[in-house]
Scaffold this motif. Structure first.
Motif, PDB file in Angstrom:
ATOM      1  N   ARG A 100       0.823  -1.052   0.038  1.00 17.51           N
ATOM      2  CA  ARG A 100      -0.136  -0.055  -0.087  1.00 17.51           C
ATOM      3  C   ARG A 100       0.710   1.398  -0.017  1.00 17.51           C
ATOM      4  O   ARG A 100       1.969   1.476   0.780  1.00 17.51           O
ATOM      5  CB  ARG A 100      -0.904  -0.091   1.169  1.00 17.51           C
ATOM      6  CG  ARG A 100      -1.901   1.349   1.390  1.00 17.51           C
ATOM      7  CD  ARG A 100      -2.950   1.240   1.930  1.00 17.51           C
ATOM      8  NE  ARG A 100      -2.854   0.872   3.390  1.00 17.51           N
ATOM      9  CZ  ARG A 100      -3.942   0.902   4.505  1.00 17.51           C
ATOM     10  NH1 ARG A 100      -5.015   1.154   3.871  1.00 17.51           N
ATOM     11  NH2 ARG A 100      -3.534   0.810   5.732  1.00 17.51           N
ATOM     12  N   GLN A 131       0.241   5.493  -0.745  1.00  9.63           N
ATOM     13  CA  GLN A 131      -0.677   6.570  -1.007  1.00  9.63           C
ATOM     14  C   GLN A 131      -0.491   7.252  -2.323  1.00  9.63           C
ATOM     15  O   GLN A 131       0.784   7.380  -2.761  1.00  9.63           O
ATOM     16  CB  GLN A 131      -0.717   7.614  -0.007  1.00  9.63           C
ATOM     17  CG  GLN A 131      -1.439   6.916   1.345  1.00  9.63           C
ATOM     18  CD  GLN A 131      -2.644   7.771   2.222  1.00  9.63           C
ATOM     19  OE1 GLN A 131      -3.901   7.730   1.294  1.00  9.63           O
ATOM     20  NE2 GLN A 131      -2.559   8.053   3.190  1.00  9.63           N
ATOM     21  N   GLY A 132      -1.455   8.112  -2.924  1.00  6.98           N
ATOM     22  CA  GLY A 132      -1.172   8.845  -3.851  1.00  6.98           C
ATOM     23  C   GLY A 132      -1.196   8.441  -5.419  1.00  6.98           C
ATOM     24  O   GLY A 132      -1.182   7.020  -5.398  1.00  6.98           O
ATOM     25  N   ARG A 133      -0.723   9.113  -6.427  1.00  7.62           N
ATOM     26  CA  ARG A 133      -0.554   8.543  -7.397  1.00  7.62           C
ATOM     27  C   ARG A 133       0.669   7.848  -7.889  1.00  7.62           C
ATOM     28  O   ARG A 133       1.537   7.979  -7.123  1.00  7.62           O
ATOM     29  CB  ARG A 133      -0.808   9.602  -8.726  1.00  7.62           C
ATOM     30  CG  ARG A 133      -2.351  10.085  -8.596  1.00  7.62           C
ATOM     31  CD  ARG A 133      -2.445  11.318  -9.749  1.00  7.62           C
ATOM     32  NE  ARG A 133      -3.722  11.613  -9.948  1.00  7.62           N
ATOM     33  CZ  ARG A 133      -4.330  12.329  -9.019  1.00  7.62           C
ATOM     34  NH1 ARG A 133      -3.962  12.934  -7.923  1.00  7.62           N
ATOM     35  NH2 ARG A 133      -5.695  12.483  -9.319  1.00  7.62           N
ATOM     36  N   LYS A 135       5.541   6.816   2.341  1.00  7.14           N
ATOM     37  CA  LYS A 135       5.182   5.837   3.496  1.00  7.14           C
ATOM     38  C   LYS A 135       4.838   4.536   2.960  1.00  7.14           C
ATOM     39  O   LYS A 135       3.998   4.873   1.871  1.00  7.14           O
ATOM     40  CB  LYS A 135       4.474   6.254   4.451  1.00  7.14           C
ATOM     41  CG  LYS A 135       3.915   5.502   5.692  1.00  7.14           C
ATOM     42  CD  LYS A 135       2.948   6.148   6.499  1.00  7.14           C
ATOM     43  CE  LYS A 135       1.448   5.967   6.025  1.00  7.14           C
ATOM     44  NZ  LYS A 135       0.415   6.136   7.008  1.00  7.14           N
ATOM     45  N   GLU A 161       3.320   0.264   3.290  1.00  9.58           N
ATOM     46  CA  GLU A 161       2.802  -0.564   4.251  1.00  9.58           C
ATOM     47  C   GLU A 161       2.915  -2.020   3.218  1.00  9.58           C
ATOM     48  O   GLU A 161       2.461  -1.920   2.098  1.00  9.58           O
ATOM     49  CB  GLU A 161       1.360  -0.465   4.615  1.00  9.58           C
ATOM     50  CG  GLU A 161       1.492   0.364   5.973  1.00  9.58           C
ATOM     51  CD  GLU A 161       0.306   0.921   6.498  1.00  9.58           C
ATOM     52  OE1 GLU A 161      -1.009   0.163   5.972  1.00  9.58           O
ATOM     53  OE2 GLU A 161       0.173   1.617   7.075  1.00  9.58           O
ATOM     54  N   GLU A 177      -3.963  -0.924  -9.168  1.00 11.96           N
ATOM     55  CA  GLU A 177      -4.141  -0.603  -7.956  1.00 11.96           C
ATOM     56  C   GLU A 177      -5.858  -0.433  -7.673  1.00 11.96           C
ATOM     57  O   GLU A 177      -6.397  -0.152  -8.652  1.00 11.96           O
ATOM     58  CB  GLU A 177      -3.712   1.064  -8.029  1.00 11.96           C
ATOM     59  CG  GLU A 177      -3.759   1.844  -6.850  1.00 11.96           C
ATOM     60  CD  GLU A 177      -5.198   2.620  -6.990  1.00 11.96           C
ATOM     61  OE1 GLU A 177      -5.609   3.235  -5.843  1.00 11.96           O
ATOM     62  OE2 GLU A 177      -5.692   2.952  -7.999  1.00 11.96           O
ATOM     63  N   VAL A 178      -6.100  -0.791  -6.347  1.00 13.40           N
ATOM     64  CA  VAL A 178      -7.412  -0.670  -5.838  1.00 13.40           C
ATOM     65  C   VAL A 178      -7.384   0.022  -4.590  1.00 13.40           C
ATOM     66  O   VAL A 178      -6.573  -0.526  -3.515  1.00 13.40           O
ATOM     67  CB  VAL A 178      -8.172  -1.917  -5.791  1.00 13.40           C
ATOM     68  CG1 VAL A 178      -9.328  -1.987  -5.167  1.00 13.40           C
ATOM     69  CG2 VAL A 178      -8.240  -2.711  -7.217  1.00 13.40           C
ATOM     70  N   LEU A 179      -7.636   1.223  -4.382  1.00  8.12           N
ATOM     71  CA  LEU A 179      -7.637   1.830  -3.138  1.00  8.12           C
ATOM     72  C   LEU A 179      -6.475   1.892  -2.492  1.00  8.12           C
ATOM     73  O   LEU A 179      -6.011   1.928  -1.289  1.00  8.12           O
ATOM     74  CB  LEU A 179      -8.601   1.145  -2.178  1.00  8.12           C
ATOM     75  CG  LEU A 179      -9.697   2.072  -1.400  1.00  8.12           C
ATOM     76  CD1 LEU A 179     -10.549   2.748  -2.283  1.00  8.12           C
ATOM     77  CD2 LEU A 179     -10.365   0.981  -0.431  1.00  8.12           C
ATOM     78  N   ASN A 180      -5.230   2.302  -3.403  1.00  8.42           N
ATOM     79  CA  ASN A 180      -3.817   2.626  -2.976  1.00  8.42           C
ATOM     80  C   ASN A 180      -3.315   1.041  -2.616  1.00  8.42           C
ATOM     81  O   ASN A 180      -1.987   1.160  -1.951  1.00  8.42           O
ATOM     82  CB  ASN A 180      -3.672   3.372  -1.517  1.00  8.42           C
ATOM     83  CG  ASN A 180      -4.081   4.843  -1.993  1.00  8.42           C
ATOM     84  OD1 ASN A 180      -4.580   5.565  -1.119  1.00  8.42           O
ATOM     85  ND2 ASN A 180      -3.848   5.139  -3.272  1.00  8.42           N
ATOM     86  N   ALA A 192      -9.718  -8.334  -3.424  1.00 11.70           N
ATOM     87  CA  ALA A 192     -10.739  -7.376  -2.802  1.00 11.70           C
ATOM     88  C   ALA A 192     -10.898  -7.754  -1.204  1.00 11.70           C
ATOM     89  O   ALA A 192     -10.998  -7.102  -0.428  1.00 11.70           O
ATOM     90  CB  ALA A 192     -11.981  -7.467  -3.366  1.00 11.70           C
ATOM     91  N   ILE A 248      -8.069  -6.887   0.849  1.00  9.44           N
ATOM     92  CA  ILE A 248      -8.295  -5.523   1.028  1.00  9.44           C
ATOM     93  C   ILE A 248      -9.314  -5.115   2.254  1.00  9.44           C
ATOM     94  O   ILE A 248      -9.407  -4.455   3.021  1.00  9.44           O
ATOM     95  CB  ILE A 248      -8.740  -4.757  -0.233  1.00  9.44           C
ATOM     96  CG1 ILE A 248      -7.518  -4.688  -1.210  1.00  9.44           C
ATOM     97  CG2 ILE A 248      -9.097  -3.016   0.213  1.00  9.44           C
ATOM     98  CD1 ILE A 248      -7.595  -4.078  -2.477  1.00  9.44           C
ATOM     99  N   GLU A 249     -10.499  -5.805   2.000  1.00  7.86           N
ATOM    100  CA  GLU A 249     -11.484  -5.703   2.955  1.00  7.86           C
ATOM    101  C   GLU A 249     -11.055  -6.006   4.450  1.00  7.86           C
ATOM    102  O   GLU A 249     -11.333  -5.388   5.383  1.00  7.86           O
ATOM    103  CB  GLU A 249     -12.666  -6.492   2.547  1.00  7.86           C
ATOM    104  CG  GLU A 249     -13.621  -6.191   1.375  1.00  7.86           C
ATOM    105  CD  GLU A 249     -14.618  -7.052   0.689  1.00  7.86           C
ATOM    106  OE1 GLU A 249     -14.987  -6.612  -0.107  1.00  7.86           O
ATOM    107  OE2 GLU A 249     -14.506  -8.234   1.409  1.00  7.86           O
ATOM    108  N   LEU A 281      -9.041  -3.390   5.826  1.00  5.33           N
ATOM    109  CA  LEU A 281      -9.585  -2.186   6.116  1.00  5.33           C
ATOM    110  C   LEU A 281     -10.514  -2.304   7.264  1.00  5.33           C
ATOM    111  O   LEU A 281     -10.569  -1.292   8.122  1.00  5.33           O
ATOM    112  CB  LEU A 281     -10.623  -1.794   5.159  1.00  5.33           C
ATOM    113  CG  LEU A 281      -9.762  -1.212   3.694  1.00  5.33           C
ATOM    114  CD1 LEU A 281     -10.829  -0.648   2.426  1.00  5.33           C
ATOM    115  CD2 LEU A 281      -9.063   0.147   4.044  1.00  5.33           C
ATOM    116  N   GLN A 297      -7.886  -2.082  10.298  1.00  6.71           N
ATOM    117  CA  GLN A 297      -7.239  -0.728  10.120  1.00  6.71           C
ATOM    118  C   GLN A 297      -6.714  -0.361  11.345  1.00  6.71           C
ATOM    119  O   GLN A 297      -5.638   0.168  11.531  1.00  6.71           O
ATOM    120  CB  GLN A 297      -7.924   0.416   9.339  1.00  6.71           C
ATOM    121  CG  GLN A 297      -7.416   1.481   9.151  1.00  6.71           C
ATOM    122  CD  GLN A 297      -6.441   1.511   7.919  1.00  6.71           C
ATOM    123  OE1 GLN A 297      -6.772   0.816   6.865  1.00  6.71           O
ATOM    124  NE2 GLN A 297      -5.254   2.256   7.886  1.00  6.71           N
TER     125      GLN A 297
END
Lengths: 715, 596
Positions: free
Chosen positions: A268, A270-272, A326, A328, A487-490, A540, A543-544, A547, A550
């Motif tokens: 993971r 963040q960002g583009r 950063k 993960e 990518e899905v949700l970073n 998915a 990821i679930e 999250l 989290q």
């Protein structure tokens, strides 16, 4: 049990002995079938969506019962075989007759589908049925066959797991279960060998002992298949650690590799993102034969390669034009100790994993990632010092140097040269997992000058060496490339086939800058499927899970909690322990053997120390001495009495006669006294000295490890 | 003094706590900013914090749910939507999203429940009538679907979306007239409103209807109309299938490839795999279909009225066909040398096992699918599936085949010929299969003809049937050269040889051995071989000129048309004569059948 047998025999209680033999026979029979069922169950686990376990179990039981029955009725092998082949078909025909009757009585879908449902399980059960019968009948009929069966079972075990030899065992929910099953299997086989009555083929018993280490060796072979096959099937750069992936700390150029699409980890950020490179190792050492490898210099100068137990902050080398990023990492099928990070990691935070997590390891890394523009790199005047000379070793390969000079002709800047080499490789070479075999053994030359196709390692090798030949400090880095489109949700999924090698070039105070010379153009006939395996629901689901948990992603605290009798804590510890043991199987398995053989060989010595009376002590000393001699291959013949055997030993130089007399005295003399015991001790010492005199230390060690004849001393 | 200090401290503390709680608006803005910047972790953290601080506000759940929905994380999205609903949000948007998310998760029954709930609260929503009708169709509850959409049409008139859904439901009910009527209504309305995309979908559906009822020309016309309106993958797939039925493989492949470019579903890959399988390129077929099998993104089914079991059933059937074909290819392959022979035996065993495995999976799925149809009282499809599952058991298979036939021929009399074909296959009757050859349309139903021919050829045994068998194989070859070897037979070949060495005719004993080996390998590949010219049924002649340079000239001649179909110079591999001959025949096989 053997000791018991001997005692019983000496007392002359034949009836009791026979009773005991029947019991032993029954035990062997049951154990053998447990082992067989274990193998059958493992086969079932691989096709469980196609066969019903109850059907399989019934056919197994039927085969066992029929084998027993045929044996009892004294049927010869060939007629028995013919009958057993006929049995399934009789069953099928009669079942179908019953189904037909059922159809006419109660017509409908249920009765119509009986035929199909029966056949669905019937055909897959045929082979296990026949094998089970064959092994049981033969073992019951021919006593010595049990020894062959042990070997056959070992081969079956290998076959069962051969299909799984693609880096990890998937039929078991956890590797420790697999390890436990194999250990139990080996134990059961050992017990079968120990207590089976192999009739006139008794000498074979010794040879079958070879089977036990053989099982281990063959398992080693499977695992070494993992190791050998790792490069070929794991993404080109990775080696397995029994159940997980990790990178190898050296790279060789192979003539052909395959890529596995196993999901390795989730990442993971963040960002583009553009193309991301996650680094595992830097490999700076180079030699023509060995390729690029992780050297002492790398150990000293590059960041740590294992995930720490608690937060660590590394020394920031202070490279210019870097930004904080950063990341993960959520490991799924990757060695949990391995540290992967973007270049250059400055802080690693291991994170708390939640209960029943799908991840082996979670950690966060803060890296200082370069944001330098090509324009700024152009301005770098070039490396002038000597401290990085180590990164300029190119094996004095003149052909490579000449090619590098040709490519960089007219390029005046440091960056210009590096970029020219990168572009040249990217444009003029093709990507292929089958670069072909170099006739002269030089795979790199074959790639550069002949086939012009290869996988990432070829490109990285070529670029690093060409840079080095021009005096530009360069090294190879291995890790994963991450496709930003996935990518899905970073979150990004990383599969084994994303393992990659690239080049890092030194740009002074800007640090080591990454260059990826691997071509995007596929060689004709290549059929790569990178990215086509994207399993969205699985991704998915993971990821679930993250999250949802989290809030629990907190840094691991260094203080280790004392054991409070918490069962989950204990379970976790146990699990971690098993995982650890599974990872170091190459140590565990030999250690296991060592413990086992020590138990066998030192059993009598131990018995001597703990025995309560002097008669027993002498008996144990005598047996301990015999175990030594038997290990050296000096075995008592079947027709030889103990005294005759002792006399023969005396002639050979082993002072065994006195000890034998003491032993017989301890068994038969009513008034065996302390003086007799002292004499027995003296006799043992004398025997030990003669033994040691004959065999030097190394030979004695070999004799100790030799499993042959170990149990004959009990007879 | 101390108390005063503590009091003041507590006040500052209270103030700082107060300062940390931001307004709902702040959270919303921050979350939107984070989403915009693709900083999703921040977005999720902000929204979760907002929910914690304002547990009664459902807006944050909705924002989070929309984010998850957008990223196809439907399970998480559903949880958040439900949380919003539990907080009292029964807005049209939220309930509709819940219903749709259930649909995306293939939880059709729950989706239907929510659509019904929406209709109760918002009875004026035409869109929901349409969605509910579609969900009824998707879950095979066609009568219910018909009723709800008819009710909506009564209320809202001939709306094009409703008309299209109704057309699809009637198509499922095999009511050709009504299905066509409603499709045409939807097309007319879309054209009037200049909604080309919608018209394209409706034309596509209409073309499927026409195809299902064997009106091939109309099907092609409507498919062309669909593509003209909007260049969508389904249109190309539909046109490809029509070309495939004509045995126009090039045209079909071009259409499938065109579809593949824009297709977000695995359907074009499945069609390509089927085409490869039919044309004998079994390895390519296997690669494509295994790729489909490994992909688990199945949310596309929401729009395609199919379900997991039907999808996997089709995949396993193709894989079974591929592996069964590969067994025959391997058995017919000329092999020389012990290691290649062992390899070949191993491959045959492997393919046989895999073929068996996939066939059994296909049959198991057929039963499940059939039972699902039966529950929805769709007897025709249920009986057909039961027939397919029991093909191995003649009596049971025939029972269900007759039951299905009884229903379908009343709806589409032309389907009789297909039932006859199946009956012929089950009964192994050449007579019945011969009858079907007359029943199929010679242009549009060549696929059916090929199926009958290839089923009939293995049944034509013995000398008395030899000529007929040869003629049938020749005919099959003219339609599809890839349909021979995978079913275990090859072309009848008249062979001619010329062996030379240094320009002169080679010694007899050596050439005789070569000849013998070549003929043996050709026979192994399934061909009937003769050296006698003019024998009946041997339409094709294979001429081999083996020169001393080890360069071989192979000429494959169609005697009937008097043309050289293929001519090739071949350089042989290996040194042993047997290996060379095996290599030669392998190359000839590739030349003639272009399989692999």
């Amino acid at each position: 049990m053997m000791i018991l047998t001997v005692t019983v025999k000496y007392r002359g209680e034949r009836q009791k002995l026979e009773g005991y033999s029947a019991g032993k026979k029954f035990t062997v029979f049951v154990l053998r079938n447990i082992v067989l069922y274990f193998l059958l169950f493992n086969i079932f686990l691989q096709v469980k969506d196609q066969v019903d376990i109850s059907f399989l179990s019934v056919s197994f039981l039927l085969a066992v019962v029929l084998a027993l029955w045929f044996e009892k009725s004294g049927l010869r092998f060939l007629p028995a075989l013919l009958v057993i082949i006929a049995v399934p078909f009789i069953i099928r025909v009669s079942s179908f007759l019953i189904f037909r009757a059922d159809q006419s009585i109660s017509p409908g879908i249920i009765s119509d589908f009986l035929f199909f449902n029966f056949d669905k399980d019937f055909y897959p059960s045929l082979v296990p049925f026949l094998i089970t019968w064959l092994l049981n009948f033969t073992a019951l009929r021919y006593k010595s066959f049990i020894l062959v069966e042990v070997a056959v079972n070992s081969i079956f075990l290998l076959l069962v797991f051969w299909r799984q030899a693609h880096f990890r065992i998937t039929i078991y929910p956890h590797p420790s279960l697999f390890a436990a099953s194999v250990i139990l299997f080996v134990f059961a086989e050992i017990i079968i060998i120990l207590i089976s009555d192999t009739g006139k083929f008794k000498p074979l018993l010794s040879y079958t002992w070879v089977l036990v280490p053989l099982v281990l060796i063959l398992l080693f072979f499977v695992f070494s298949k993992y190791s050998e096959g790792a490069v070929k099937t794991g993404g080109g750069l990775m080696k397995p650690t029994l159940f997980r992936f990790d990178f190898s700390n050296y790279i060789k150029l192979e003539s052909e590799i395959e890529v596995s699409d196993d999901l390795v980890l989730l990442f993971r950020k963040q960002g583009r993102s553009e193309r991301i490179l996650l680094r595992r190792f830097v490999l700076s050492g180079y030699s023509t034969g060995r390729g690029f490898y992780r050297s002492d210099e790398d150990e000293r100068s590059s960041p740590p390669v294992t995930v720490p137990d608690t937060v660590i902050v590394m020394k920031d080398p202070g490279y210019k034009d870097r930004t904080d990023v950063k990341q993960e990492f959520f490991f799924i099928n990757f060695d949990p100790a391995s540290l992967i990070a973007m270049n250059y990691p400055v802080k690693v935070t291991p994170l708390v994993n939640w209960d029943s997590s799908s991840f082996l390891r979670i950690y966060r890394v803060n890296s200082r990632v370069t944001s330098v523009l090509a324009m700024e790199l152009q301005d770098y005047p070039g490396y002038k010092g000597k401290s990085l000379k180590y990164y300029m070793d190119y094996g004095n390969d003149d052909d490579i140097k000449r090619l590098a000079e040709k490519i960089t002709e007219g390029k005046n800047t440091y960056y210009g040269k590096v970029k020219a080499i990168e572009t040249y490789l990217k444009k003029n070479y093709l990507y292929s997992l089958k670069p072909g075999i170099a006739e002269d053994g030089n795979q790199l030359h074959h790639f550069l000058f002949k086939s012009k196709k290869g996988y990432c390692s070829y490109f990285a090798f070529a670029m690093a060496l060409m840079c080095r030949s021009l005096g530009i400090p360069a090294r190879v880095a291995v890790g994963f490339f991450v496709n930003p489109d996935m990518e899905v949700l970073n979150f990004y999924e990383v599969r084994a086939n994303q393992a990659h090698a690239w080049v890092e070039v030194n740009f002074g105070d800007l640090g080591w800058i990454e260059f990826d010379p691997t071509s995007d153009n596929l060689a004709p006939g290549e059929n790569l499927r990178f990215g086509t395996e994207f399993d969205f629901p699985k991704f998915a689901g993971l990821i679930e899970e993250i999250l949802k948990n989290q809030d629990k992603l907190k840094a691991v605290q260094k203080t280790s909690a004392p054991f409070k009798g918490d069962i989950t804590l204990f379970g976790k510890g146990l699990k971690a322990g098993f995982e650890f043991l599974a990872r170091i199987w190459y140590l565990v398995l030999p250690a296991f053997y060592l413990i086992f053989i020590s138990f066998i060989k030192l059993f009598y010595l131990f018995g001597f120390f703990i025995a309560g009376n002097i008669r027993a002590k002498v008996k144990f000393l005598y047996r301990y001495s015999l175990a030594k001699l038997y290990g050296a291959g000096v075995v008592r013949k079947g027709t030889e009495s103990r005294m005759e055997y002792a006399v023969r030993l005396e002639k050979m130089g082993f002072r065994m006669l006195k000890l034998t007399k003491s032993y017989l005295g301890s068994v038969f003399n009513d008034d065996f006294s302390g003086i007799d015991y002292a004499e027995a001790l003296e006799a043992y010492r004398s025997m030990r000295d003669s033994f040691n005199k004959r065999y030097p230390v190394i030979l004695r060690a070999v004799i100790f490890l030799n499993p042959l004849n170990s149990f004959r001393s009990k007879i | 003094m101390v108390y005063l200090f503590l009091f003041l401290l507590s006040l500052t503390g209270a103030e700082s706590v107060y300062a940390e709680i931001k307004s709902p608006g702040w959270y919303e803005t921050e979350a939107r900013k984070a989403i915009e910047a693709k900083n999703y972790e921040n977005a999720v953290t902000v929204l979760k914090e907002a929910e914690k601080n304002y547990p009664e506000v459902h807006k944050f759940n909705l924002l989070l749910a929309d984010l998850y929905y957008d990223k196809k994380l439907f399970k998480l999205a559903l949880e958040e939507y439900k949380k919003a609903e539990n907080k009292g949000d029964e807005s049209y948007y939220t309930l509709n999203q819940i219903a749709r998310t259930f649909g995306k998760l293939n939880r059709d029954a729950e989706s239907i429940t929510y659509f019904k709930k929406i209709l109760k609260i918002y009875p004026d929503s035409m869109e929901i009538y349409d969605d509910l009708g579609w969900m009824y169709f998707k879950s095979h509850q066609l009568k219910k679907g018909e009723a709800i959409v008819l009710k909506a049409m009564k209320r809202y008139g001939n709306n094009r979306a409703l008309a299209m859904t109704l057309g699809t439901i009637y198509s499922g009910l095999y009511n050709y007239e009504k299905a066509k009527e409603y499709y045409l209504i939807s097309i007319k309305s879309a054209l009037k409103e200049k909604d080309d995309y919608f018209a394209s979908i409706a034309y596509y559906n209409l073309s499927l209807l026409e195809h299902n009822f064997y009106h091939f020309n109309s099907a092609l016309k409507y498919t062309n109309d669909s593509i003209r309106m909007a260049d969508r993958a389904p249109g190309h797939l539909s046109r490809g299938e029509l070309y495939q039925a004509q045995m126009n493989f090039k045209g079909a492949m071009a259409e499938y490839r065109a579809a593949l470019e824009s297709d977000r579903t695995p359907l074009s890959k499945i069609n390509i795999a089927i085409l490869y399988q039919k044309t004998g390129r079994l390895d390519s077929a296997r690669r494509y279909i295994e790729n489909v099998l490994s992909s688990r993104d199945l949310s596309w089914m929401f729009y395609y009225g199919t379900d997991l079991e039907r999808h996997f059933k089709d995949i396993h059937e193709i894989l079974a066909d591929c592996y069964e074909g590969l067994v025959n290819l391997e058995l017919g392959k000329p092999v020389a040398g012990i290691i290649p022979k062992i390899k070949s035996i191993f491959l045959v065993l492997k393919y046989r096992l895999l073929g068996y495995y996939h066939r059994q999976k296909f049959r198991s799925y057929s039963i499940s699918v059939g039972k699902a149809y039966l529950n929805e009282k769709d007897y025709l499809d249920a009986y057909w599936e039961f027939y397919k599952a029991n093909e191995k058991y003649r009596d049971i298979a025939l029972k269900y085949l007759y039951l299905a036939r009884g229903i379908e021929i009343k709806i589409t009399p032309h389907s009789e010929v297909y039932y006859l074909q199946e009956e012929g296959k089950i009964k192994k009757s050449v007579k019945l299969l011969n009858e079907t050859l007359k029943g199929f349309d010679g242009f549009w139903e060549r696929e059916g003809i090929v199926e009958s021919l290839r089923s009939m050829i293995p049944l034509l045994k013995g000398r008395s049937n030899a000529v007929e068998r040869r003629e049938r194989i020749n005919r099959l070859y003219s339609y599809n050269r890839g349909a021979l070897l995978q079913y275990g037979f090859g072309l009848p070949l008249e062979v001619g040889f010329r062996f030379t060495k240094a320009g002169a005719v080679e010694k007899d004993f050596r050439s005789a051995r070569k000849k013998r080996l070549i003929i043996r390998f050709l026979k192994k590949s399934g061909s009937e071989v003769t050296e006698t010219a003019g024998e009946k049924g041997f339409r094709y002649r294979l001429f081999i000129q083996w020169n001393d340079s080890e360069n071989i000239l192979v000429r494959f001649i169609d005697k009937k048309k008097s043309i050289v179909v293929y001519e090739k110079k071949i350089k042989l591999k290996g040194k042993r004569l047997k290996v060379q001959c095996a290599d030669l025949v392998n190359r000839i096989i590739n030349l003639i059948y272009k399989v692999g």
